[in-house]
Design an enzyme around this catalytic site. Sequence first.
Site, PDB file in Angstrom:
ATOM      1  N   ASP A 148      14.015   6.346  -3.872  1.00 58.78           N
ATOM      2  CA  ASP A 148      14.819   5.733  -2.820  1.00 58.78           C
ATOM      3  C   ASP A 148      15.914   4.940  -3.537  1.00 58.78           C
ATOM      4  O   ASP A 148      15.806   4.616  -4.724  1.00 58.78           O
ATOM      5  CB  ASP A 148      13.986   4.849  -1.887  1.00 58.78           C
ATOM      6  CG  ASP A 148      14.704   4.635  -0.540  1.00 58.78           C
ATOM      7  OD1 ASP A 148      15.934   4.817  -0.482  1.00 58.78           O
ATOM      8  OD2 ASP A 148      14.040   4.266   0.461  1.00 58.78           O
TER       9      ASP A 148
HETATM   10  C1  BGC Z   1      16.845   4.252   2.625  1.00 55.33           C
HETATM   11  C2  BGC Z   1      16.738   5.763   2.537  1.00 55.33           C
HETATM   12  C3  BGC Z   1      18.115   6.348   2.471  1.00 55.33           C
HETATM   13  C4  BGC Z   1      18.825   5.775   1.258  1.00 55.33           C
HETATM   14  C5  BGC Z   1      20.231   6.310   1.043  1.00 55.33           C
HETATM   15  C6  BGC Z   1      17.720   3.676   1.536  1.00 55.33           C
HETATM   16  O1  BGC Z   1      17.990   2.330   1.759  1.00 55.33           O
HETATM   17  O2  BGC Z   1      15.567   3.686   2.581  1.00 55.33           O
HETATM   18  O3  BGC Z   1      16.045   6.270   3.642  1.00 55.33           O
HETATM   19  O4  BGC Z   1      18.030   7.746   2.424  1.00 55.33           O
HETATM   20  O5  BGC Z   1      18.925   4.367   1.424  1.00 55.33           O
HETATM   21  O6  BGC Z   1      21.100   5.828   1.997  1.00 55.33           O
END
Ligand code: BGC
Length: 737
Positions: A240
């Site tokens: 993530d």
């Molecule tokens: C989120 C993800 C997301 C990623 C990219 C993170 O803060 O938890 O679900 O895909 O950001 O934007």
Amino acid sequence: MKTISELVNEMTLDEKIAMVHGCEFFKSSGAKRLDIPDLIYSDGPAGVRQEFEPDNWTPIGQGFDKVTWLPSNTCLASTWNPDLAYLHGKILGEETKGRGKDIILGPGFNIKRTPLCGRNFEYLSEDPYLSAAMASPIIKGIQSSNVSACAKHFALNNQELDRMSAESIVDERTLFEIYLPAFEVCLRKQSDDKDSLAAGSLSVMASYNRYNDEYVCDGNKLLSDILRDKWHYDGLVVSDWGAVHNTVGSYNSTLDVEMSVTPNFDEYYLADPLKEKIENGKLAEDELNEKVKRILLLMKRLHMLDDRDERKPGCYNTFAHQQGALDIAREGIILLKNKKKHLPLSLRGKKVAIIGDNATRTHANGGGSSEINTLYDISPLLGLQMISGGDTEFKYCKGYYIDNESKVIGDVDWQAESLAVDYTKAENAELFKDKIAPKRKELLDEAVALAKDCDEVIFIGGLNHAYDVEGFDRPDMKLPYGQDELIVALKSANENLTVVLLNGGSVEMPWLDQVDNLIQSSYFGMNGSIALAEIITGATNPSGHLAETYPVKLSDLPAHQSEKSYPGIFEDKDFRQVTYEEGIMVGYRHFVTEKKKVAFPFGHGLSYSSFELSDLKTSLSEEGENVSVQVDVCLKNISDLDGKETVQLYIAPKDSPVVRPAYELKSFKKVKIPAKSEEKIVFNLDGHSFAYYDVDKESYLAKEGSYDIYVGFSSDDLPAKATLSLNKDYYFNELFR
Ligand code: BGC
């Protein structure tokens, strides 16, 4: 045509390192010299996200990045229709490719352990089987366009509060019975078995939280021990964004790509710090080669290497996609209550009061990373006018005052701010009295006067993305902005009140006994308001069912019995530890086992048709290690109206050596039945459907003994019952076929 190993052998250390970390917010490098392309990522589950600068959040799309806004995963799950889940995925995949991306960061399907989790609207269900049965076709749909789905967030990321640091503490059985099975089957390679849910997601996102005393991305337990060694997953594991915390840990955890949200790309843990450790012999290069091989394997699977001509083209904003968004919303909206059969409304020639902020608000561009720059968005009021305008006089007023407007419209940094001032707290009482109460009263009086003056009143309220938002949990399960009081006042003003709630998850409804007509939906995409208007007026017969329990109040929930369980406590560590004390008794599992009253049970949803079940029959065959069960039941539409119904099958172990929920969902079928006709519904089960996780044997066990099979329309309405017995024990490596 070079093999993957040959390519890796030709690569320099720098080229390999460049591939295992982000070089932009949504890009990781390829190797130009060897004609290896970059990998391009985008959020997220409800459509392809807008374009940003490579290293900051300044939008740069100039409108060319407008896309189809699909219903949220919660709305999709409420359709209980895997064909629509496939359609959802197919649209998303085509738009992903159409926008020039390789990996779409979704679907998200963490289990809804608590309704307070700010991201629940992006997730599917509280039940692992329903989550798997819907996530699997989404993934297959996405990947039919030669782009990769990215199953997220693996794993145990079940709350947003302190999501980047909290530790989830879960016992082994609960982990393997509730929180991992949907991931396992969605990552498992597809096979010829047409009844298997295996989806073969080509990538997976490792979550922010801690598990087993380590961050998921930097630790071995979830990634190397379970994902790679136990499940033999050879797809790409991406962190993530900002979830990696050290070089050695994430290198050894078998994570493949580190992504983050800061512009110092060379300083990422898997960038220069990794290079230094490999160069001075502290880390062996072999694991880097493995990571690069897995990235190349993903590219090969997507036809990104030497057979690019075979890669399918994409498209976005087609009429077919918009139609798909409408079709999903039509089945994702739920008729919760229709006590005196007042719905559908015949609005012709009537004066209709439309009250509530959500009647004029659209929700596409909010909620965090799943925000969508939608091509268009129809508000519920516009939807109603589009369907019945001309013949009906619609009168609108807002009804309630919103005190945190900037958060609702998403023009604040959702990653950095907390929810607005909580006016329900004692310390804010004075502020509330002076600033908010008078405004609320004024709007309430206006709404009541309008309600008195109209034939029908449709209240359209609920939550918005100040509450359903990434990075924050809801403070409680209540409807904000004084809506409870307003609903009661509207009902006293006009008997003909229909309440419509738009929200990402369950809310307390202290007025439930007083309201006869109730419709609920999660954020339902660009055409959802048309679907809503059709359901209100009867042009569409509702067929959505809840994918989660609506408890009477927050404190009834199994996860909310102690601070330790939610929101978690700081004890001897400097981070929050959240102990999943309810174990396997998540959602309806708790309520049906404890026989506890709920506002609306899991699986509940009404139709304008009426259905009956009869003639439940089971036939069991056991041969060697194979067991198969066929369950037949007759579904009758006894009304004069064609309709769709979801028939749900639950299994109850009668004598189990371990504690088990009273019964669990093991199959379902959604069917369309013409008026006054019937259809035989056939369920094909096998041993997996009876299994629980046997901690000692580290595998799933369908124990010899008797089981009741219940079939019906919700976890609380199971009129058909049969009993059968397994004559021996069966073991499985996985919970779902
Ligand atoms: C989120 C993800 C997301 C990623 C990219 C993170 O803060 O938890 O679900 O895909 O950001 O934007």
